[in-house]
Design a protein around this motif. Sequence first.
Motif, short mmCIF file in Angstrom:
data_model
loop_
_atom_site.label_atom_id
_atom_site.label_comp_id
_atom_site.label_asym_id
_atom_site.label_seq_id
_atom_site.Cartn_x
_atom_site.Cartn_y
_atom_site.Cartn_z
N GLY A 1 7.79 1.27 62.99
CA GLY A 1 8.52 0.69 61.87
C GLY A 1 8.98 1.73 60.87
N GLU A 2 8.14 2.72 60.62
CA GLU A 2 8.51 3.78 59.69
C GLU A 2 9.69 4.60 60.22
OE1 GLU A 2 4.91 5.94 59.23
OE2 GLU A 2 3.93 4.38 58.01
N THR A 3 9.70 4.86 61.53
CA THR A 3 10.81 5.61 62.11
C THR A 3 12.11 4.82 61.99
OG1 THR A 3 9.33 6.72 63.68
CG2 THR A 3 11.67 6.70 64.22
N VAL A 4 12.08 3.54 62.31
CA VAL A 4 13.28 2.70 62.20
C VAL A 4 13.77 2.64 60.76
CG1 VAL A 4 14.14 0.34 62.39
CG2 VAL A 4 12.79 1.33 64.25
N LYS A 5 12.85 2.44 59.84
CA LYS A 5 13.24 2.35 58.42
C LYS A 5 13.89 3.63 57.93
CE LYS A 5 11.41 1.22 53.82
NZ LYS A 5 10.20 0.83 53.04
N ALA A 6 13.31 4.77 58.34
CA ALA A 6 13.87 6.06 57.90
C ALA A 6 15.27 6.26 58.46
CB ALA A 6 12.95 7.20 58.34
N ILE A 7 15.49 5.86 59.71
CA ILE A 7 16.82 5.98 60.30
C ILE A 7 17.81 5.07 59.58
CG2 ILE A 7 18.18 5.44 62.38
CD1 ILE A 7 15.77 6.43 64.02
N GLU A 8 17.40 3.84 59.32
CA GLU A 8 18.28 2.89 58.64
C GLU A 8 18.59 3.34 57.22
OE1 GLU A 8 17.19 -1.21 61.07
OE2 GLU A 8 16.15 -0.77 59.17
N ASN A 9 17.62 3.95 56.56
CA ASN A 9 17.85 4.43 55.19
C ASN A 9 18.91 5.52 55.14
OD1 ASN A 9 15.99 2.68 54.10
ND2 ASN A 9 14.34 4.18 53.97
N GLU A 10 19.12 6.21 56.26
CA GLU A 10 20.15 7.25 56.33
C GLU A 10 21.46 6.71 56.91
OE1 GLU A 10 19.97 10.40 55.19
OE2 GLU A 10 18.03 9.83 54.34
N GLY A 11 21.52 5.37 57.07
CA GLY A 11 22.74 4.76 57.56
C GLY A 11 22.83 4.65 59.07
N GLY A 12 21.75 4.96 59.77
CA GLY A 12 21.74 4.89 61.22
C GLY A 12 21.35 3.51 61.73
N ILE A 13 21.38 3.37 63.04
CA ILE A 13 21.06 2.10 63.69
C ILE A 13 19.88 2.31 64.62
CG2 ILE A 13 21.89 0.29 65.26
CD1 ILE A 13 24.74 0.98 64.33
N ALA A 14 18.84 1.51 64.46
CA ALA A 14 17.65 1.64 65.29
C ALA A 14 16.95 0.31 65.41
CB ALA A 14 16.68 2.68 64.69
N ARG A 15 16.25 0.12 66.51
CA ARG A 15 15.40 -1.03 66.74
C ARG A 15 14.08 -0.52 67.31
NH1 ARG A 15 19.12 -2.56 64.41
NH2 ARG A 15 20.45 -4.39 64.72
N ALA A 16 13.03 -1.32 67.15
CA ALA A 16 11.72 -0.91 67.66
C ALA A 16 11.20 -1.91 68.67
CB ALA A 16 10.72 -0.78 66.51
N VAL A 17 10.52 -1.40 69.68
CA VAL A 17 9.72 -2.21 70.58
C VAL A 17 8.34 -1.60 70.61
CG1 VAL A 17 9.35 -2.96 72.96
CG2 VAL A 17 11.66 -2.95 72.01
N VAL A 18 7.34 -2.42 70.35
CA VAL A 18 5.97 -1.94 70.24
C VAL A 18 5.17 -2.41 71.44
CG1 VAL A 18 3.84 -2.06 68.87
CG2 VAL A 18 6.07 -1.90 67.72
N GLY A 19 4.41 -1.51 72.04
CA GLY A 19 3.56 -1.90 73.15
C GLY A 19 3.15 -0.70 73.99
N ASP A 20 2.28 -0.97 74.94
CA ASP A 20 1.76 0.04 75.85
C ASP A 20 2.76 0.25 76.98
OD1 ASP A 20 0.39 1.53 77.76
OD2 ASP A 20 -1.51 0.51 77.42
N LEU A 21 3.36 1.41 77.04
CA LEU A 21 4.42 1.68 78.01
C LEU A 21 3.91 1.84 79.44
CD1 LEU A 21 6.47 4.08 75.76
CD2 LEU A 21 7.19 1.81 76.53
N SER A 22 2.61 1.80 79.62
CA SER A 22 2.08 1.78 80.98
C SER A 22 2.06 0.36 81.54
CB SER A 22 0.67 2.39 81.03
OG SER A 22 -0.26 1.58 80.35
N ASP A 23 2.47 -0.62 80.74
CA ASP A 23 2.56 -2.02 81.13
C ASP A 23 4.01 -2.32 81.50
OD1 ASP A 23 2.79 -4.83 81.20
OD2 ASP A 23 1.34 -5.11 79.59
N GLN A 24 4.25 -2.77 82.72
CA GLN A 24 5.60 -3.04 83.18
C GLN A 24 6.33 -4.04 82.28
OE1 GLN A 24 7.30 -1.77 86.24
NE2 GLN A 24 8.89 -2.51 84.84
#
Length: 255
Positions: free
Chosen positions: A46-69
């Motif tokens: 969430g912090e990464t997305v917020k920081a990108i958006e604060n600079e006018g960028g576009i970002a979305r987050a997906v949270v989870g364990d990437l070893s899970d299909q």
Amino acid sequence: MSSNGFEGRSVVVTGAGSGIGRAAAFKFAAEGARVLVADLNPEGAGETVKAIENEGGIARAVVGDLSDQRVVDEVVATAVDTFGGVNVLVNNAGIMDRMSALGETDDAEWERVIRVNLTAPFLLARAVLPHMLANTDGGAIVFTASEASLRGSAAGAAYTASKHGIVGLVKSLSVMYRGVGIRANAIVPGATATSIQVDARADAHGPATLRPYLGLSGRPAAADEQAAAILFLASDAASNINGAVLPVDNGWSAI
């Protein structure tokens, strides 16, 4: 379009909640890319997305364990549904082992490290390939390997095996898909100032054996220095670089 060719492109960065992944996400966003931030840690993502958006960028987050299909499927579906496809995948997320020698490595340590560091990048690369194949200009996949990809003296048995496996994936991908415009490369970070933790027993054989070799690593890199190499390998400037394993280690691999 930016000079690096990222304007309006869809970029997935794993482990983007901190460290090298976050630095890479910022750089891609600054170049005009739309960034899918994937991380296990909801606060970091969430912090990464917020920081990108604060600079006018576009970002979305997906949270989870990437070893899970299922999480992998959600990451790719979100990028495709939100941004229209996937142009770049940065397979950066990973964990350390306990610097355990093979005889000290229990099943849980082995299976978790291999699952996160090798199986998850495989799952993600496999999931994005159909979408990259549908692109008129293919795509780029950049992996974060390690000094442990090149030698046996930079980590424990599980981490070393996982990162050697990453190099194998890069080389296989680069050969199999070079004819259809998909490139695969890896950075090989040396010592880098990040939040990754090593839970090593000081009295164990592995850490005691590795300690003198780790002292050769030299100046730790900043996460931004690793991210700059990722950006380059994903960019149009690296359009004829495929199957490369690039040390970003202040010469450690030359010793």
